[in-house]
Motif scaffolding. Sequence first.
Motif, PDB file in Angstrom:
ATOM      1  N   UNK A   1      13.523  -4.509  -3.601  1.00 42.80           N
ATOM      2  CA  UNK A   1      13.565  -5.948  -3.357  1.00 42.80           C
ATOM      3  C   UNK A   1      13.747  -6.247  -1.873  1.00 42.80           C
ATOM      4  N   UNK A   2      14.702  -5.570  -1.235  1.00 43.14           N
ATOM      5  CA  UNK A   2      15.011  -5.875   0.159  1.00 43.14           C
ATOM      6  C   UNK A   2      13.886  -5.448   1.092  1.00 43.14           C
ATOM      7  N   UNK A   3      13.298  -4.300   0.841  1.00 41.72           N
ATOM      8  CA  UNK A   3      12.201  -3.844   1.708  1.00 41.72           C
ATOM      9  C   UNK A   3      10.982  -4.751   1.560  1.00 41.72           C
ATOM     10  N   UNK A   4      10.710  -5.224   0.352  1.00 41.24           N
ATOM     11  CA  UNK A   4       9.588  -6.132   0.149  1.00 41.24           C
ATOM     12  C   UNK A   4       9.839  -7.450   0.883  1.00 41.24           C
ATOM     13  N   UNK A   5      11.055  -7.986   0.775  1.00 40.83           N
ATOM     14  CA  UNK A   5      11.383  -9.233   1.479  1.00 40.83           C
ATOM     15  C   UNK A   5      11.255  -9.046   2.991  1.00 40.83           C
ATOM     16  N   UNK A   6      11.699  -7.909   3.494  1.00 36.55           N
ATOM     17  CA  UNK A   6      11.601  -7.653   4.930  1.00 36.55           C
ATOM     18  C   UNK A   6      10.147  -7.529   5.366  1.00 36.55           C
ATOM     19  N   UNK A   7       9.311  -6.911   4.543  1.00 36.19           N
ATOM     20  CA  UNK A   7       7.880  -6.795   4.858  1.00 36.19           C
ATOM     21  C   UNK A   7       7.217  -8.180   4.867  1.00 36.19           C
ATOM     22  N   UNK A   8       7.645  -9.061   3.975  1.00 34.62           N
ATOM     23  CA  UNK A   8       7.046 -10.389   3.866  1.00 34.62           C
ATOM     24  C   UNK A   8       7.547 -11.362   4.941  1.00 34.62           C
ATOM     25  N   UNK A   9       8.814 -11.231   5.331  1.00 34.68           N
ATOM     26  CA  UNK A   9       9.428 -12.201   6.244  1.00 34.68           C
ATOM     27  C   UNK A   9      10.196 -11.526   7.381  1.00 34.68           C
ATOM     28  N   UNK A  10       9.572 -10.633   8.138  1.00 36.32           N
ATOM     29  CA  UNK A  10      10.329  -9.909   9.172  1.00 36.32           C
ATOM     30  C   UNK A  10      10.903 -10.816  10.253  1.00 36.32           C
ATOM     31  N   UNK A  11      10.141 -11.825  10.697  1.00 31.89           N
ATOM     32  CA  UNK A  11      10.633 -12.688  11.768  1.00 31.89           C
ATOM     33  C   UNK A  11      11.872 -13.467  11.331  1.00 31.89           C
TER      34      UNK A  11
END
Length: 143
Positions: free
Chosen positions: A22-32
Amino acid sequence: MAHIEQPDPDFASLPRNRYDIVTKDALQQFPEDILRTILERADFEFVAFMEGEFTTLEVRRTDSLIKVRLGDALVLVHIEFQGSDSAPLEMARRNVGYLGRCYERYGLPILSHVIYLRPNAGRRDPGGYRQEVRTTGSSLNTR
């Protein structure tokens, strides 16, 4: 109105490593957005996600390793997500290992962050490794 007792957040747990997905996917989607929150500043340029797998006698993989431009300096932002508490020295030792491998491979300053996902996690974390990153016209102290 009836009082509903909530379970202890450390009791109600997902199987190990489920937070990573979950966290890695969120980071990939919204890094900024996540970097803006973690760095507590907006004057950066997202450059790239970096390979975080380091091979020695065993494979150790960071949760996330991102190259960022802060002013005129390139830095790596290392993020570890923790779903549970860890022994006080365990997290520091893991991070120092990751930071050493990152520096060995990329030779860039590293801003390392551990994000605890439960209210009771991280209370025994000693606060970790400190490093100063100098950018044009200012310095950035990190924890």
